[in-house]
Design an enzyme around this catalytic site. Structure first.
Site, PDB file in Angstrom:
ATOM      1  N   THR A  96     128.610  10.806 -29.821  1.00  0.00           N
ATOM      2  CA  THR A  96     130.017  10.787 -29.418  1.00  0.00           C
ATOM      3  C   THR A  96     130.516   9.378 -29.079  1.00  0.00           C
ATOM      4  OG1 THR A  96     129.772  13.016 -28.578  1.00  0.00           O
ATOM      5  CG2 THR A  96     131.610  11.752 -27.694  1.00  0.00           C
ATOM      6  N   THR A 125     132.861  22.102 -28.779  1.00  0.00           N
ATOM      7  CA  THR A 125     133.717  22.955 -27.944  1.00  0.00           C
ATOM      8  C   THR A 125     133.770  24.373 -28.513  1.00  0.00           C
ATOM      9  OG1 THR A 125     135.623  22.384 -29.300  1.00  0.00           O
ATOM     10  CG2 THR A 125     135.227  20.992 -27.353  1.00  0.00           C
ATOM     11  N   ARG A 157     126.100  42.960   1.875  1.00  0.00           N
ATOM     12  CA  ARG A 157     127.366  42.750   2.596  1.00  0.00           C
ATOM     13  C   ARG A 157     128.034  44.096   2.927  1.00  0.00           C
ATOM     14  NH1 ARG A 157     130.848  39.626   5.588  1.00  0.00           N
ATOM     15  NH2 ARG A 157     132.977  39.732   4.798  1.00  0.00           N
ATOM     16  N   GLU A 197     128.147  19.784 -27.037  1.00  0.00           N
ATOM     17  CA  GLU A 197     127.499  20.216 -28.289  1.00  0.00           C
ATOM     18  C   GLU A 197     128.451  21.073 -29.131  1.00  0.00           C
ATOM     19  OE1 GLU A 197     123.390  20.721 -28.607  1.00  0.00           O
ATOM     20  OE2 GLU A 197     122.925  19.386 -26.931  1.00  0.00           O
TER      21      GLU A 197
HETATM   22  N1  COS Z   1     123.914  21.467 -41.400  1.00  0.00           N
HETATM   23  C1  COS Z   1     123.657  20.477 -42.301  1.00  0.00           C
HETATM   24  N2  COS Z   1     124.627  19.733 -42.864  1.00  0.00           N
HETATM   25  C2  COS Z   1     125.903  20.003 -42.515  1.00  0.00           C
HETATM   26  C3  COS Z   1     126.243  21.029 -41.611  1.00  0.00           C
HETATM   27  C4  COS Z   1     125.178  21.777 -41.053  1.00  0.00           C
HETATM   28  N3  COS Z   1     125.422  22.747 -40.169  1.00  0.00           N
HETATM   29  N4  COS Z   1     127.570  21.077 -41.443  1.00  0.00           N
HETATM   30  C5  COS Z   1     128.071  20.104 -42.241  1.00  0.00           C
HETATM   31  N5  COS Z   1     127.057  19.466 -42.885  1.00  0.00           N
HETATM   32  C6  COS Z   1     127.164  18.386 -43.851  1.00  0.00           C
HETATM   33  C7  COS Z   1     128.022  18.861 -45.024  1.00  0.00           C
HETATM   34  O1  COS Z   1     127.218  19.503 -45.991  1.00  0.00           O
HETATM   35  C8  COS Z   1     128.608  17.570 -45.522  1.00  0.00           C
HETATM   36  O2  COS Z   1     127.669  16.858 -46.294  1.00  0.00           O
HETATM   37  P1  COS Z   1     127.900  16.645 -47.875  1.00  0.00           P
HETATM   38  O3  COS Z   1     129.239  15.942 -47.957  1.00  0.00           O
HETATM   39  O4  COS Z   1     126.723  15.821 -48.270  1.00  0.00           O
HETATM   40  O5  COS Z   1     127.935  18.021 -48.435  1.00  0.00           O
HETATM   41  C9  COS Z   1     128.801  16.747 -44.250  1.00  0.00           C
HETATM   42  O6  COS Z   1     127.886  17.295 -43.286  1.00  0.00           O
HETATM   43  C10 COS Z   1     130.220  16.795 -43.735  1.00  0.00           C
HETATM   44  O7  COS Z   1     130.528  18.157 -43.459  1.00  0.00           O
HETATM   45  P2  COS Z   1     132.010  18.667 -43.166  1.00  0.00           P
HETATM   46  O8  COS Z   1     132.884  18.281 -44.322  1.00  0.00           O
HETATM   47  O9  COS Z   1     131.913  20.104 -42.837  1.00  0.00           O
HETATM   48  O10 COS Z   1     132.395  17.792 -41.900  1.00  0.00           O
HETATM   49  P3  COS Z   1     133.668  17.809 -40.954  1.00  0.00           P
HETATM   50  O11 COS Z   1     134.100  16.425 -40.719  1.00  0.00           O
HETATM   51  O12 COS Z   1     134.688  18.812 -41.442  1.00  0.00           O
HETATM   52  O13 COS Z   1     133.056  18.286 -39.546  1.00  0.00           O
HETATM   53  C11 COS Z   1     132.565  19.844 -37.815  1.00  0.00           C
HETATM   54  C12 COS Z   1     132.575  19.526 -39.311  1.00  0.00           C
HETATM   55  C13 COS Z   1     133.937  19.885 -37.214  1.00  0.00           C
HETATM   56  C14 COS Z   1     131.911  21.204 -37.745  1.00  0.00           C
HETATM   57  C15 COS Z   1     131.704  18.765 -37.109  1.00  0.00           C
HETATM   58  O14 COS Z   1     132.380  17.534 -37.073  1.00  0.00           O
HETATM   59  C16 COS Z   1     131.324  19.166 -35.719  1.00  0.00           C
HETATM   60  O15 COS Z   1     130.403  19.936 -35.519  1.00  0.00           O
HETATM   61  N6  COS Z   1     132.026  18.602 -34.712  1.00  0.00           N
HETATM   62  C17 COS Z   1     131.667  18.774 -33.346  1.00  0.00           C
HETATM   63  C18 COS Z   1     130.757  17.667 -32.956  1.00  0.00           C
HETATM   64  C19 COS Z   1     130.006  17.999 -31.731  1.00  0.00           C
HETATM   65  O16 COS Z   1     129.465  19.076 -31.574  1.00  0.00           O
HETATM   66  N7  COS Z   1     129.918  17.013 -30.851  1.00  0.00           N
HETATM   67  C20 COS Z   1     129.176  17.144 -29.665  1.00  0.00           C
HETATM   68  C21 COS Z   1     128.185  16.046 -29.656  1.00  0.00           C
HETATM   69  S1  COS Z   1     126.849  16.313 -28.577  1.00  0.00           S
HETATM   70  S2  COS Z   1     127.635  16.537 -26.833  1.00  0.00           S
END
Ligand code: COS
Length: 387
Positions: free
Chosen positions: A126, A364, A267, A362
């Site tokens: 992040t 929202t 209670r 991880e």
């Molecule tokens: N497992 C493996 N690969 C994944 C995947 C998964 N679950 N989800 C996505 N990918 C891969 C996709 O296949 C894609 O790769 P290719 O282009 O090679 O096919 C790439 O990652 C991008 O995927 P996508 O287009 O779905 O990405 P987005 O930008 O739309 O993001 C979300 C998807 C919103 C789901 C993601 O950004 C997310 O999980 N955000 C929240 C982040 C988070 O949890 N942060 C907390 C951090 S720890 S406190």
């Protein structure tokens, strides 16, 4: 279908519960009040194998399955959710991805010190402008001979202050915006400067830092998986990590239920135990039912993961439901306690504060719904964005 835990799973759960009851629960309210990270606790957890529950024995772990690890997180979080998140991030978000995506050399070099708890792990994804939209991160890694020079800042990094190993994400291709240009690196504490610590609503026995990496040089063998595959590492890591956070939420909800149940039986008002009033009985019945449903979702997701089956959707459902259950049911527990529940004399106000974060980190609840919606509708990002 078999709902019984195995003998080994029961044994590990009992071990974690016994340790949590003896060493964690009695101190949790002090650690919360003092905002104290109990550094001395982690070598003790390590001695019991609880810093590497689901890591193979030959790499320093306890060699148990993923569900056993989830049971441990539930038990630790029942006593103190801050301890739960420290172990969850360390294991799910650092040790396991190195085990999964690392070369043999990376595995044998980085996993054993983590699995034995000699080093604690931190997950650095992040940034200020890259939260839910993790793929827009700006930290850069540029080629320098055989290695990489990394610069950038990260925020909301659990345990950074005490960590020895970081799973760190940086953009290796500045010309490719979004997820494709991101790579994953394994950094040491020496590469990282801790620049701040958040003051939080709850989870006060864990630490949440901002960090900076300033032109740090790392060898090429610090890259985890292939160049440009960092986002896949991050997403696959979070798929498993979310099951851990769901288990943390479950542990908090269970603790709140246990406290509310005991209080209701003790209670007295209007000349009888409040447990004899239907208003309280229904609350406890609803709490027990929702917590059980959350538990089923969490254990199923854990089982799918350990069987090597797809678990993205099921992990997101488990986290979504367990975290919302924890938020709702910790509030209900306060209600059962009445005015006392709002004071620090009882632990339920801490459970309420600690529960809230499980709906945020991880991914929202909104992101979990997005992941679930994409899966059930068979949509990719572009399709959703176009409505
Ligand atoms: N497992 C493996 N690969 C994944 C995947 C998964 N679950 N989800 C996505 N990918 C891969 C996709 O296949 C894609 O790769 P290719 O282009 O090679 O096919 C790439 O990652 C991008 O995927 P996508 O287009 O779905 O990405 P987005 O930008 O739309 O993001 C979300 C998807 C919103 C789901 C993601 O950004 C997310 O999980 N955000 C929240 C982040 C988070 O949890 N942060 C907390 C951090 S720890 S406190």
């Amino acid at each position: 279908m078999d709902f019984e835990l195995t003998a080994e799973q029961r044994e590990i759960k009992a071990l974690a519960r016994e340790f949590a009851d003896a060493e964690i629960a009695p101190n949790a309210s002090d650690w919360d009040r003092e905002h104290r990270f109990p550094r001395e606790l982690y070598p003790k957890l390590a001695e019991l194998g609880l810093m590497g529950v689901c890591i193979p024995e030959e790499l320093g772990g306890a060699g148990a399955d993923f569900l056993s690890y989830i049971l441990v997180l539930e038990e630790l979080s029942r006593a103190d959710a801050g301890v739960g998140v420290t172990v969850a991030v360390h294991t799910s978000a650092v040790t396991l991805p190195i085990l999964t995506f690392g070369t043999d050399e990376q595995r044998s070099r980085f996993v054993p010190p983590l699995a034995r708890g000699e080093l604690i792990g931190a997950f650095a994804l992040t940034e200020t402008e890259a939260g839910s939209d993790a793929g827009s991160l700006r930290t850069t890694a540029s080629r320098d001979g055989d290695g990489w020079r990394i610069s950038g800042t990260k925020q909301f990094i659990s345990t950074a202050e005490y960590a020895g190993t970081f799973l760190f994400f940086a953009r290796t291709d500045p010309d490719t915006p979004g997820a494709c240009g991101v790579s994953a690196f394994i950094l040491d504490a020496d590469h990282v400067r801790v620049t701040g610590a958040e003051e939080k609503l709850g989870l006060n026995s864990s630490v949440t830092n901002s960090i900076a990496v300033e032109d740090a040089f790392v060898d090429g063998d610090r890259m985890l998986h292939d160049e440009g595959k960092g986002f896949t590492v991050a997403m696959a890591t979070l798929d498993g990590g979310r099951i851990g956070i769901a288990a943390q939420a479950l542990g908090i909800a269970q603790a709140a239920f246990d406290a509310a149940r005991a209080y209701a039986l003790e209670r007295k008002q209007f000349g009888q135990r409040i447990a004899d009033f239907q208003a309280i009985q229904w609350k406890l019945a609803d709490m027990a039912t929702e917590i059980d449903a959350a538990r089923m979702l969490v254990y199923r997701a854990a089982w799918l993961k350990q069987e090597g089956k797809p678990h993205t959707e099921e992990g997101a459902k488990a986290k979504l439901f367990a975290s919302e259950t924890a938020r709702r049911q910790t509030a209900e527990a306060i209600q059962v306690f009445g005015g006392y529940g709002y004071t620090k004399e009882f632990p339920v106000e801490r459970y309420y504060r600690d529960a809230k974060i499980t709906e945020i980190y991880e991914g929202t609840s909104e992101i979990q719904r997005l992941v679930i919606a994409r899966s059930v509708l068979g949509l990719r990002r572009q399709a959703l964005a176009q409505g």
